[in-house]
Design a protein around this motif. Structure first.
Motif, PDB file in Angstrom:
ATOM      1  N   GLY A   9       0.801  -1.235  -0.060  1.00  0.00           N
ATOM      2  CA  GLY A   9       0.017  -0.042  -0.072  1.00  0.00           C
ATOM      3  C   GLY A   9       0.843   1.294   0.075  1.00  0.00           C
ATOM      4  O   GLY A   9       2.000   1.214   0.498  1.00  0.00           O
ATOM      5  N   THR A  10       0.350   2.325  -0.569  1.00  0.00           N
ATOM      6  CA  THR A  10       0.793   3.543  -0.724  1.00  0.00           C
ATOM      7  C   THR A  10       0.080   4.589  -0.163  1.00  0.00           C
ATOM      8  O   THR A  10      -1.247   4.717  -0.587  1.00  0.00           O
ATOM      9  N   ASN A  11       0.640   5.831   0.597  1.00  0.00           N
ATOM     10  CA  ASN A  11      -0.283   6.979   0.498  1.00  0.00           C
ATOM     11  C   ASN A  11       0.121   8.060  -0.312  1.00  0.00           C
ATOM     12  O   ASN A  11      -0.237   9.161  -0.229  1.00  0.00           O
ATOM     13  N   ASN A  12       1.153   7.827  -1.365  1.00  0.00           N
ATOM     14  CA  ASN A  12       1.493   9.021  -2.065  1.00  0.00           C
ATOM     15  C   ASN A  12       1.830   8.035  -3.554  1.00  0.00           C
ATOM     16  O   ASN A  12       3.136   7.669  -3.799  1.00  0.00           O
ATOM     17  N   MET A  13       1.004   7.639  -4.527  1.00  0.00           N
ATOM     18  CA  MET A  13       1.248   6.882  -5.423  1.00  0.00           C
ATOM     19  C   MET A  13       2.208   7.459  -6.285  1.00  0.00           C
ATOM     20  O   MET A  13       3.242   6.731  -6.958  1.00  0.00           O
ATOM     21  N   ALA A  14       2.186   8.912  -6.706  1.00  0.00           N
ATOM     22  CA  ALA A  14       3.218   9.424  -7.649  1.00  0.00           C
ATOM     23  C   ALA A  14       4.610   9.370  -7.046  1.00  0.00           C
ATOM     24  O   ALA A  14       5.691   8.973  -7.992  1.00  0.00           O
ATOM     25  N   GLN A  15       4.761   9.644  -5.872  1.00  0.00           N
ATOM     26  CA  GLN A  15       6.330   9.394  -5.422  1.00  0.00           C
ATOM     27  C   GLN A  15       6.917   8.043  -5.192  1.00  0.00           C
ATOM     28  O   GLN A  15       7.848   7.673  -5.413  1.00  0.00           O
ATOM     29  N   ALA A  16       5.591   7.088  -4.864  1.00  0.00           N
ATOM     30  CA  ALA A  16       6.124   5.732  -4.650  1.00  0.00           C
ATOM     31  C   ALA A  16       6.399   5.268  -5.900  1.00  0.00           C
ATOM     32  O   ALA A  16       7.602   4.329  -6.330  1.00  0.00           O
ATOM     33  N   VAL A  17       5.637   5.579  -7.153  1.00  0.00           N
ATOM     34  CA  VAL A  17       5.989   5.035  -8.412  1.00  0.00           C
ATOM     35  C   VAL A  17       7.339   5.519  -8.868  1.00  0.00           C
ATOM     36  O   VAL A  17       8.099   4.728  -9.698  1.00  0.00           O
ATOM     37  N   ALA A  51      -0.578   0.006  -4.504  1.00  0.00           N
ATOM     38  CA  ALA A  51      -1.945   0.278  -4.509  1.00  0.00           C
ATOM     39  C   ALA A  51      -2.356   1.241  -3.322  1.00  0.00           C
ATOM     40  O   ALA A  51      -1.914   1.106  -2.172  1.00  0.00           O
ATOM     41  N   GLU A  52      -3.231   2.318  -3.788  1.00  0.00           N
ATOM     42  CA  GLU A  52      -3.982   2.952  -2.601  1.00  0.00           C
ATOM     43  C   GLU A  52      -5.057   1.996  -2.249  1.00  0.00           C
ATOM     44  O   GLU A  52      -5.824   1.586  -2.980  1.00  0.00           O
ATOM     45  N   PRO A  53      -5.222   2.261  -0.715  1.00  0.00           N
ATOM     46  CA  PRO A  53      -6.071   0.956  -0.493  1.00  0.00           C
ATOM     47  C   PRO A  53      -7.329   1.260  -0.736  1.00  0.00           C
ATOM     48  O   PRO A  53      -7.941   2.394  -0.730  1.00  0.00           O
ATOM     49  N   PHE A  54      -8.250   0.111  -1.076  1.00  0.00           N
ATOM     50  CA  PHE A  54      -9.556   0.227  -1.450  1.00  0.00           C
ATOM     51  C   PHE A  54     -10.402   0.645  -0.595  1.00  0.00           C
ATOM     52  O   PHE A  54     -11.351   1.169  -1.000  1.00  0.00           O
ATOM     53  N   ASP A  55     -10.262   0.421   0.848  1.00  0.00           N
ATOM     54  CA  ASP A  55     -11.136   1.112   1.754  1.00  0.00           C
ATOM     55  C   ASP A  55     -10.907   2.532   2.190  1.00  0.00           C
ATOM     56  O   ASP A  55     -11.576   2.974   3.083  1.00  0.00           O
TER      57      ASP A  55
END
Length: 121
Positions: A9-17, A51-55
């Motif tokens: 899981g990630t809280n910052n998709m752009a940075q993590a990618v 992934a950004e968490p589904f919930d």
């Protein structure tokens, strides 16, 4: 049985990618999906995803959870450890021999723990 995929899981998709795009450069894991709440890298045997968490709750790393990447050489273990740190990851264990494997440990930008290892023979 063999592992097919793993998701952090990630809280910052752009940075993590951006981090994983650079970390995986030259490893044989190629981005195969990058849309919506999930980005996926893979090869013919394995897939890794963010992934950004589904919930919609914040992503968190598991205490005691770790992903291991088997690589082809001691030099590759050392290179990936160094590169992960240069990209902003943190060290969880310098490269060295453990349990007859050459391994190194890092945490990514979301504090997920990763081991890079190769057989020490």
């Amino acid at each position: 049985m063999e592992m097919n995929y793993f998701v952090f899981g990630t809280n910052n998709m752009a940075q993590a990618v951006a981090y994983y795009d650079q970390l995986f450069d030259g490893t044989g894991l190629n981005k195969i999906h990058g849309q919506g709440r999930m980005t996926l890298w893979g090869n013919e045997r394995f897939m890794f995803a963010l992934a950004e968490p589904f919930d919609k709750n914040p992503a968190s790393n598991g205490n005691g959870t770790m992903l291991g990447f088997h690589v082809d050489s001691i030099d590759e273990v050392n290179r990936l450890h160094k590169k992960a740190l240069e990209l902003g990851g943190s060290c969880e264990g310098e490269p060295g021999v453990r349990s007859n494997m050459h391994s190194a440990y890092i945490r990514d930008l979301d504090s997920n723990k990763i081991c890079f290892y190769t057989r020490n023979n």
